[in-house]
Motif scaffolding. Structure first.
Motif, PDB file in Angstrom:
ATOM      1  N   GLU A  17       0.808  -1.222   0.000  1.00 15.58           N
ATOM      2  CA  GLU A  17       0.000   0.000   0.000  1.00 15.58           C
ATOM      3  C   GLU A  17       0.842   1.273   0.000  1.00 15.58           C
ATOM      4  O   GLU A  17       0.359   2.335  -0.384  1.00 15.58           O
ATOM      5  CB  GLU A  17      -0.962  -0.028   1.182  1.00 15.58           C
ATOM      6  N   GLN A  18       2.099   1.191   0.382  1.00 14.91           N
ATOM      7  CA  GLN A  18       2.975   2.362   0.420  1.00 14.91           C
ATOM      8  C   GLN A  18       3.650   2.654  -0.924  1.00 14.91           C
ATOM      9  O   GLN A  18       4.200   3.737  -1.112  1.00 14.91           O
ATOM     10  CB  GLN A  18       4.068   2.160   1.477  1.00 14.91           C
ATOM     11  N   GLN A  19       3.598   1.721  -1.867  1.00  9.25           N
ATOM     12  CA  GLN A  19       4.337   1.881  -3.121  1.00  9.25           C
ATOM     13  C   GLN A  19       3.503   2.634  -4.159  1.00  9.25           C
ATOM     14  O   GLN A  19       2.281   2.552  -4.173  1.00  9.25           O
ATOM     15  CB  GLN A  19       4.766   0.520  -3.659  1.00  9.25           C
ATOM     16  N   HIS A  20       4.198   3.341  -5.053  1.00  8.77           N
ATOM     17  CA  HIS A  20       3.542   4.126  -6.100  1.00  8.77           C
ATOM     18  C   HIS A  20       3.537   3.435  -7.454  1.00  8.77           C
ATOM     19  O   HIS A  20       2.852   3.887  -8.372  1.00  8.77           O
ATOM     20  CB  HIS A  20       4.240   5.482  -6.248  1.00  8.77           C
ATOM     21  N   GLY A  39       0.493   2.282 -12.141  1.00 12.88           N
ATOM     22  CA  GLY A  39       0.534   3.309 -11.109  1.00 12.88           C
ATOM     23  C   GLY A  39      -0.857   3.870 -10.882  1.00 12.88           C
ATOM     24  O   GLY A  39      -1.846   3.164 -10.964  1.00 12.88           O
ATOM     25  N   ASP A  41      -2.474   5.011  -8.220  1.00 17.06           N
ATOM     26  CA  ASP A  41      -3.227   4.574  -7.038  1.00 17.06           C
ATOM     27  C   ASP A  41      -4.256   3.512  -7.412  1.00 17.06           C
ATOM     28  O   ASP A  41      -5.420   3.581  -7.057  1.00 17.06           O
ATOM     29  CB  ASP A  41      -3.912   5.775  -6.365  1.00 17.06           C
ATOM     30  N   SER A  42      -3.806   2.496  -8.142  1.00 18.01           N
ATOM     31  CA  SER A  42      -4.752   1.527  -8.707  1.00 18.01           C
ATOM     32  C   SER A  42      -4.634   0.114  -8.155  1.00 18.01           C
ATOM     33  O   SER A  42      -5.328  -0.783  -8.640  1.00 18.01           O
ATOM     34  CB  SER A  42      -4.568   1.484 -10.234  1.00 18.01           C
ATOM     35  N   ARG A  44      -5.007  -2.537  -4.874  1.00 17.27           N
ATOM     36  CA  ARG A  44      -5.606  -2.680  -3.551  1.00 17.27           C
ATOM     37  C   ARG A  44      -5.352  -4.085  -2.996  1.00 17.27           C
ATOM     38  O   ARG A  44      -5.467  -5.075  -3.712  1.00 17.27           O
ATOM     39  CB  ARG A  44      -7.124  -2.467  -3.602  1.00 17.27           C
ATOM     40  N   TYR A  53      -6.515  -4.752  -9.010  1.00 17.72           N
ATOM     41  CA  TYR A  53      -6.063  -3.472  -9.540  1.00 17.72           C
ATOM     42  C   TYR A  53      -7.025  -2.978 -10.606  1.00 17.72           C
ATOM     43  O   TYR A  53      -7.671  -3.744 -11.307  1.00 17.72           O
ATOM     44  CB  TYR A  53      -4.621  -3.530 -10.037  1.00 17.72           C
ATOM     45  N   PHE A 110     -11.749   2.077  -5.682  1.00 21.24           N
ATOM     46  CA  PHE A 110     -10.790   2.761  -6.532  1.00 21.24           C
ATOM     47  C   PHE A 110     -11.278   4.158  -6.883  1.00 21.24           C
ATOM     48  O   PHE A 110     -12.481   4.422  -6.891  1.00 21.24           O
ATOM     49  CB  PHE A 110     -10.595   1.966  -7.833  1.00 21.24           C
ATOM     50  N   GLU A 143       2.037  11.506 -10.330  1.00 17.14           N
ATOM     51  CA  GLU A 143       1.451  10.659 -11.366  1.00 17.14           C
ATOM     52  C   GLU A 143       1.438  11.401 -12.698  1.00 17.14           C
ATOM     53  O   GLU A 143       1.268  12.617 -12.740  1.00 17.14           O
ATOM     54  CB  GLU A 143       0.006  10.286 -11.002  1.00 17.14           C
TER      55      GLU A 143
END
Length: 180
Positions: A17-20, A39, A41-42, A44, A53, A110, A143
């Motif tokens: 959850e911390q990764q971009h 990328g 924020d897709s 979960r 995703y 999402f 992003e």
């Protein structure tokens, strides 16, 4: 040293959850392996045994074709900052489209992004972590807006026309059944 887990622990879910950025790999029974960066924020973590995703419109629809053929999918997440770590989640994928009953449950997880094509649901079968000592440091700056702006400009009908032309089968000719 690599470590294997039967599922995602709380600590591994927090790391994801911390990764971009993350990477999705799939392959047909015969043909080309696909590896795509993702990328926006897709991604979960749904549980210790499930990921999902948001899959946005792209030049192809390889992952959907591959998982419909054989189910195999791998998600890789790695740290580009602080503590080095590489995580691979191996599992079985399933595309969830707006016409599917699961869509109502998953889509609210999402952000609403123009050009959303499907949600890829992954049932995690095993997880592997490794050191990541050779992964370089990179700093997240934000992003890209290009894909979102492209889809907004095309509009729903224009995106659908693009899907009809470019996303109905993989580059190896495997159907995606995107439009039914």
């Amino acid at each position: 040293m690599a470590k294997f887990y039967p599922s995602l622990t709380k600590e591994l879910r927090e790391f994801i959850e911390q990764q971009h950025i993350y990477f999705v790999a799939s392959a047909p029974n015969q043909g080309r392996v696909n590896l795509s960066p993702k990328g926006m924020d897709s991604l979960r973590c749904l549980s210790d045994s499930a990921l999902a995703y948001l899959d946005l419109t792209g030049s192809g629809n390889e992952t959907a074709a591959h998982v419909l053929e054989n189910g195999r999918i791998t998600i890789m997440v790695c740290s580009f900052t602080e503590k080095p770590l590489i995580l691979r989640a191996y599992g079985q994928g399933k595309p969830i489209r707006p016409r599917d009953t699961e869509w109502q449950e998953l889509s609210p997880l999402f952000p609403a992004i123009a050009g959303t094509r499907q949600i890829m649901h992954i049932t995690v079968e095993s997880v592997q972590t490794s050191c990541g000592f050779a992964v370089p440091f990179f700093e997240f700056q934000g992003e890209r807006k290009v894909l979102k702006e492209w889809a907004e400009k095309k509009g729903e009908e224009g995106v659908r026309e693009y899907w009809e032309k470019n996303n109905q089968e993989s580059i190896d000719g495997i159907p995606t059944y995107l439009l039914g």
